[in-house]
Design an enzyme around this catalytic site. Sequence first.
Site, PDB file in Angstrom:
ATOM      1  N   HIS A 184       0.862  -1.201   0.000  1.00 11.48           N
ATOM      2  CA  HIS A 184       0.000   0.000   0.000  1.00 11.48           C
ATOM      3  C   HIS A 184       0.888   1.238   0.000  1.00 11.48           C
ATOM      4  O   HIS A 184       1.251   1.744   1.056  1.00 11.48           O
ATOM      5  CB  HIS A 184      -0.918  -0.047   1.227  1.00 11.48           C
ATOM      6  CG  HIS A 184      -1.941   1.045   1.278  1.00 11.48           C
ATOM      7  ND1 HIS A 184      -3.085   0.953   2.040  1.00 11.48           N
ATOM      8  CD2 HIS A 184      -2.012   2.265   0.681  1.00 11.48           C
ATOM      9  CE1 HIS A 184      -3.806   2.046   1.913  1.00 11.48           C
ATOM     10  NE2 HIS A 184      -3.153   2.872   1.096  1.00 11.48           N
ATOM     11  N   HIS A 197       1.138   4.793  -2.469  1.00  8.78           N
ATOM     12  CA  HIS A 197       0.732   5.608  -3.629  1.00  8.78           C
ATOM     13  C   HIS A 197       1.993   6.279  -4.137  1.00  8.78           C
ATOM     14  O   HIS A 197       2.610   7.060  -3.411  1.00  8.78           O
ATOM     15  CB  HIS A 197      -0.293   6.666  -3.217  1.00  8.78           C
ATOM     16  CG  HIS A 197      -1.521   6.087  -2.603  1.00  8.78           C
ATOM     17  ND1 HIS A 197      -2.667   5.845  -3.321  1.00  8.78           N
ATOM     18  CD2 HIS A 197      -1.780   5.661  -1.333  1.00  8.78           C
ATOM     19  CE1 HIS A 197      -3.582   5.319  -2.519  1.00  8.78           C
ATOM     20  NE2 HIS A 197      -3.067   5.189  -1.311  1.00  8.78           N
ATOM     21  N   HIS A 227      -9.562   0.770  -1.231  1.00  9.46           N
ATOM     22  CA  HIS A 227      -9.543   1.437   0.066  1.00  9.46           C
ATOM     23  C   HIS A 227     -10.958   1.332   0.648  1.00  9.46           C
ATOM     24  O   HIS A 227     -11.937   1.638  -0.039  1.00  9.46           O
ATOM     25  CB  HIS A 227      -9.200   2.917  -0.093  1.00  9.46           C
ATOM     26  CG  HIS A 227      -7.755   3.206  -0.329  1.00  9.46           C
ATOM     27  ND1 HIS A 227      -7.030   2.623  -1.323  1.00  9.46           N
ATOM     28  CD2 HIS A 227      -6.893   4.044   0.331  1.00  9.46           C
ATOM     29  CE1 HIS A 227      -5.783   3.091  -1.286  1.00  9.46           C
ATOM     30  NE2 HIS A 227      -5.671   3.956  -0.290  1.00  9.46           N
ATOM     31  N   GLU A 257     -11.200   3.351   5.972  1.00 14.02           N
ATOM     32  CA  GLU A 257     -10.128   4.244   6.454  1.00 14.02           C
ATOM     33  C   GLU A 257     -10.818   5.291   7.342  1.00 14.02           C
ATOM     34  O   GLU A 257     -10.633   5.314   8.545  1.00 14.02           O
ATOM     35  CB  GLU A 257      -9.407   4.897   5.262  1.00 14.02           C
ATOM     36  CG  GLU A 257      -8.325   5.881   5.666  1.00 14.02           C
ATOM     37  CD  GLU A 257      -7.668   6.587   4.470  1.00 14.02           C
ATOM     38  OE1 GLU A 257      -8.210   6.533   3.351  1.00 14.02           O
ATOM     39  OE2 GLU A 257      -6.600   7.222   4.677  1.00 14.02           O
ATOM     40  N   ASP A 290       1.680   4.093   2.775  1.00 12.80           N
ATOM     41  CA  ASP A 290       0.637   4.926   2.165  1.00 12.80           C
ATOM     42  C   ASP A 290       1.241   6.070   1.326  1.00 12.80           C
ATOM     43  O   ASP A 290       1.340   5.938   0.113  1.00 12.80           O
ATOM     44  CB  ASP A 290      -0.324   5.464   3.235  1.00 12.80           C
ATOM     45  CG  ASP A 290      -1.723   5.749   2.715  1.00 12.80           C
ATOM     46  OD1 ASP A 290      -2.023   5.396   1.569  1.00 12.80           O
ATOM     47  OD2 ASP A 290      -2.540   6.312   3.475  1.00 12.80           O
ATOM     48  N   ASP A 291       1.593   7.178   1.977  1.00  8.26           N
ATOM     49  CA  ASP A 291       2.143   8.346   1.279  1.00  8.26           C
ATOM     50  C   ASP A 291       3.348   8.848   2.074  1.00  8.26           C
ATOM     51  O   ASP A 291       3.265   9.875   2.769  1.00  8.26           O
ATOM     52  CB  ASP A 291       1.069   9.440   1.183  1.00  8.26           C
ATOM     53  CG  ASP A 291      -0.155   8.957   0.433  1.00  8.26           C
ATOM     54  OD1 ASP A 291      -0.110   8.895  -0.808  1.00  8.26           O
ATOM     55  OD2 ASP A 291      -1.148   8.592   1.105  1.00  8.26           O
TER      56      ASP A 291
HETATM   57  N1  ADE Z   1      -4.700   8.593  -2.046  1.00  7.57           N
HETATM   58  C1  ADE Z   1      -3.474   8.719  -1.526  1.00  7.57           C
HETATM   59  N2  ADE Z   1      -3.473   8.403  -0.235  1.00  7.57           N
HETATM   60  C2  ADE Z   1      -4.747   8.047   0.081  1.00  7.57           C
HETATM   61  C3  ADE Z   1      -5.395   7.608   1.257  1.00  7.57           C
HETATM   62  N3  ADE Z   1      -4.746   7.467   2.419  1.00  7.57           N
HETATM   63  N4  ADE Z   1      -6.709   7.356   1.200  1.00  7.57           N
HETATM   64  C4  ADE Z   1      -7.390   7.512   0.063  1.00  7.57           C
HETATM   65  N5  ADE Z   1      -6.827   7.918  -1.071  1.00  7.57           N
HETATM   66  C5  ADE Z   1      -5.519   8.177  -1.072  1.00  7.57           C
HETATM   67 ZN    ZN Z   2      -3.846   4.713   0.493  1.00  6.25          ZN
END
Ligand code: ADE
Ligand code: ZN
Length: 349
Positions: A25, A27, A205, A208, A286-287
């Site tokens: 996971h 992005h 997703h 969350e 994630d990011d």
């Molecule tokens: N796009 C990038 N990060 C995300 C996240 N945590 N939740 C949903 N979309 C995303």
């Molecule tokens: Zn994500």
Amino acid sequence: MFKVPPISAQRLPDLLRAMPKAELHIHIEGSLEPELIFALGQRNNLKLPYATVQELRSAYAFSNLQSFLDIYYAGASVLLHEQDFYDMARAYLGRAALDNVLHTEIFFDPQTHTARGVAMETVINGLHRACEDARQELGISATLILCFLRHLSEESAFETLEQALPLIDKVVGVGLDSSEVGHPPEKFARVFARCKELGLHLVAHAGEEGPPAYIWSALDVLKVERIDHGVQAVHDAALMRRLAQDRIALTVCPLSNQKLRVFPDLADHNLGKLLDAGLAATVNSDDPAYFGGYINENFTQVFAATGMSVRQAYQLAFNSFEASFASHPEKRVWEHKLKETFERFFEQD
Ligand code: ADE
Ligand code: ZN
């Protein structure tokens, strides 16, 4: 099942960093560091609304998912050419290899780019070439998952799939991301059904910020094989039993959940609870450029905050290989390396 040897608690952070793992996971647009945003902005003659890298970084204070997404989509606007996508992905893969990631399944958001006039082939070819080069140069295995933006229409998702079809051999699966609440999975039932017919793997997703009902519909309507995040499942006992029974993996992202205020205090994170309930949870970043750390930082911080155990460390890394879309022989090789790492730490204790 491998009997995890006793390893002293003080060596746990080193073990978490050293253990082989898969990242499921991430992005890729969320791996764009502010320095690279500035370098690409300059290379492409774009004017950014921030004067310095520091000024941009100081804007990274989020109150929820949407407040993050607004900045994340703005950051991705510096990506124009195939080489830009290559440089972004190659930088992430180099960083992931340092964290002992042996395999990664990388999300990308094509609609963020095609909406700005960037061709689908520019995006996919740049990312794919970075994956190939990283395999040669670093020995890391990497595949791509195309994500549909759920705040956009079903029609836009179908159009995106159509554009990707000539390059579909470079994509292992599809996902669903962006603003969750108000955009339930069933909005994309037909496009996911088409992707399933095409033989693509399916993830989404769900849970969350959104309710357990979105996890149910991701499973029963979209027919996904993994749930991204899924931490809201703890509010529904029947759903917890379903996820455990069917070994549906959750790709959990502790630092993301902290920064987007899902669990403002990492000590309250429910990762340990998910594992205790028999769910196939995994740890992911994630990011990472926005949330303060790559995968090893996610492991070390959530373990330090919650007091999870050596056995749980092994379980999380094992789950990451098991839940991946790699072949069985690849999984066996990685799981063997994982065992060896734990045995080496035990012998050195
Ligand atoms: N796009 C990038 N990060 C995300 C996240 N945590 N939740 C949903 N979309 C995303
Ligand atoms: Zn994500």
